[in-house]
Write an enzyme that holds these catalytic residues in place. Structure first.
Site, short mmCIF file in Angstrom:
data_model
loop_
_atom_site.label_atom_id
_atom_site.label_comp_id
_atom_site.label_asym_id
_atom_site.label_seq_id
_atom_site.Cartn_x
_atom_site.Cartn_y
_atom_site.Cartn_z
CE LYS A 15 72.29 -25.48 -70.14
NZ LYS A 15 71.29 -26.09 -70.97
NE ARG A 91 66.45 -28.21 -75.67
CZ ARG A 91 67.61 -28.68 -75.22
NH1 ARG A 91 67.63 -29.56 -74.26
NH2 ARG A 91 68.74 -28.26 -75.74
NE ARG A 125 83.50 -20.93 -77.33
CZ ARG A 125 82.36 -21.42 -76.85
NH1 ARG A 125 82.17 -21.52 -75.55
NH2 ARG A 125 81.41 -21.80 -77.68
NE ARG A 160 83.16 -25.08 -80.42
CZ ARG A 160 82.37 -25.23 -79.36
NH1 ARG A 160 82.89 -25.47 -78.18
NH2 ARG A 160 81.08 -25.14 -79.48
NE ARG A 171 74.01 -24.09 -80.26
CZ ARG A 171 75.00 -24.47 -79.45
NH1 ARG A 171 76.16 -23.85 -79.50
NH2 ARG A 171 74.83 -25.44 -78.60
P1 ADP Z 1 72.09 -27.94 -77.37
O1 ADP Z 1 72.41 -27.03 -76.22
O2 ADP Z 1 73.01 -27.79 -78.52
O3 ADP Z 1 70.64 -27.96 -77.73
P2 ADP Z 1 71.88 -30.46 -75.86
O4 ADP Z 1 73.05 -31.28 -75.51
O5 ADP Z 1 71.10 -29.87 -74.75
O6 ADP Z 1 72.50 -29.38 -76.85
O7 ADP Z 1 70.87 -31.29 -76.77
C1 ADP Z 1 71.26 -31.93 -77.96
C2 ADP Z 1 70.04 -32.39 -78.74
O8 ADP Z 1 69.30 -33.37 -77.99
C3 ADP Z 1 69.02 -31.30 -79.02
O9 ADP Z 1 69.32 -30.58 -80.18
C4 ADP Z 1 67.72 -32.11 -79.16
O10 ADP Z 1 67.65 -32.72 -80.43
C5 ADP Z 1 67.90 -33.19 -78.13
N1 ADP Z 1 67.30 -32.82 -76.82
C6 ADP Z 1 67.96 -32.58 -75.65
N2 ADP Z 1 67.11 -32.29 -74.65
C7 ADP Z 1 65.85 -32.37 -75.18
C8 ADP Z 1 64.53 -32.18 -74.66
N3 ADP Z 1 64.31 -31.85 -73.38
N4 ADP Z 1 63.49 -32.34 -75.50
C9 ADP Z 1 63.68 -32.69 -76.79
N5 ADP Z 1 64.89 -32.86 -77.34
C10 ADP Z 1 65.97 -32.72 -76.56
#
Ligand code: ADP
Length: 214
Positions: A15, A91, A125, A160, A171
């Site tokens: 992304k 999400r 990786r 990592r 994930r």
């Molecule tokens: P990852 O890809 O590890 O989920 P992000 O950087 O997208 O990482 O998000 C980190 C955290 O922020 C998520 O685990 C969640 O707790 C919160 N978060 C991000 N975007 C949203 C969303 N649209 N709705 C709810 N929580 C979110």
């Protein structure tokens, strides 16, 4: 009404690479909810205080908090003027519905990648702790010349901590569970969802990108 696009892809699907490419072709404002939330936590804002516990546990932050934060960000002058690119949002279907009330979404880009390909990308990786160069032991183009050591400086390569099988499975499952409903929601709107081949986001030409966003 503000206008924008939505980016979708599993963690590790590319992304970030895609977002950088899009910004070079279209000068949109990149809005990453993960980045916005982390910034709020760092600055100790009300939103940050409410969100921190959820984030630490890898859980979704409640819809009302995230929706208010995104609404505020895409309502700012720069986003209204240039359009926005959402990354990490929506999400949930509730978030998608709330977004539809305040903005017009022109395209939803979904990076398609098979679980097996993504596993190799993440578990293969390796990186150099000295110069930061990233390798992949499963990819001919990205493999180090001497197994386990950096081409640049001969330093031993590291993996990592979170690039392991367990974290990967978690994930991946979380992504599938969340994305399915949101992609379904957008699929009902004709022509909105555009799928991109995740094995070649790096090689995507400007023309292909323009086509996907036309
Ligand atoms: P990852 O890809 O590890 O989920 P992000 O950087 O997208 O990482 O998000 C980190 C955290 O922020 C998520 O685990 C969640 O707790 C919160 N978060 C991000 N975007 C949203 C969303 N649209 N709705 C709810 N929580 C979110």
């Amino acid at each position: 009404m503000a206008r924008g696009i939505v980016l979708f892809g599993a963690p590790g699907a590319g992304k970030g690479t895609l977002a950088d490419k899009i910004k070079k072709v279209f000068p949109v404002v990149h809005v990453s909810t993960g980045d916005l939330l982390r910034e709020n936590v760092r600055r100790g804002t009300e939103v940050g205080k409410k969100a921190k516990g959820f984030m630490d546990q890898g859980k979704l932050v409640p819809d009302d908090i995230v929706i208010a934060m995104v609404r505020e960000r895409i309502g700012k002058d720069d986003a209204r003027k240039s359009g926005f690119m959402l990354d990490g949002f929506p999400r949930t279907v509730e978030q998608a519905q709330a977004l539809d009330k305040v903005a017009r979404i022109d395209a939803v880009l979904v990076i398609d990648i098979k679980k097996e390909d993504l596993r190799k990308r993440i578990l293969g990786r390796r990186s150099c702790t000295k110069c930061g160069k990233i390798y992949n032991i499963y990819n001919e183009r990205l493999r180090p010349k001497r197994e386990g050591f950096c081409d640049n400086d001969g330093t031993k390569l590291m993996q990592r901590d979170d690039d392991n099988e367990d974290t990967f499975e978690k994930r991946w499952n979380t992504y599938l569970g969340q994305s399915e409903h949101v992609i379904d929601y957008y699929s009902k709107k004709a022509g909105l969802v555009r799928r991109l081949d995740g094995t070649r986001t790096m090689d995507l030409s400007e023309e292909e990108l323009r086509k996907a966003l036309s």
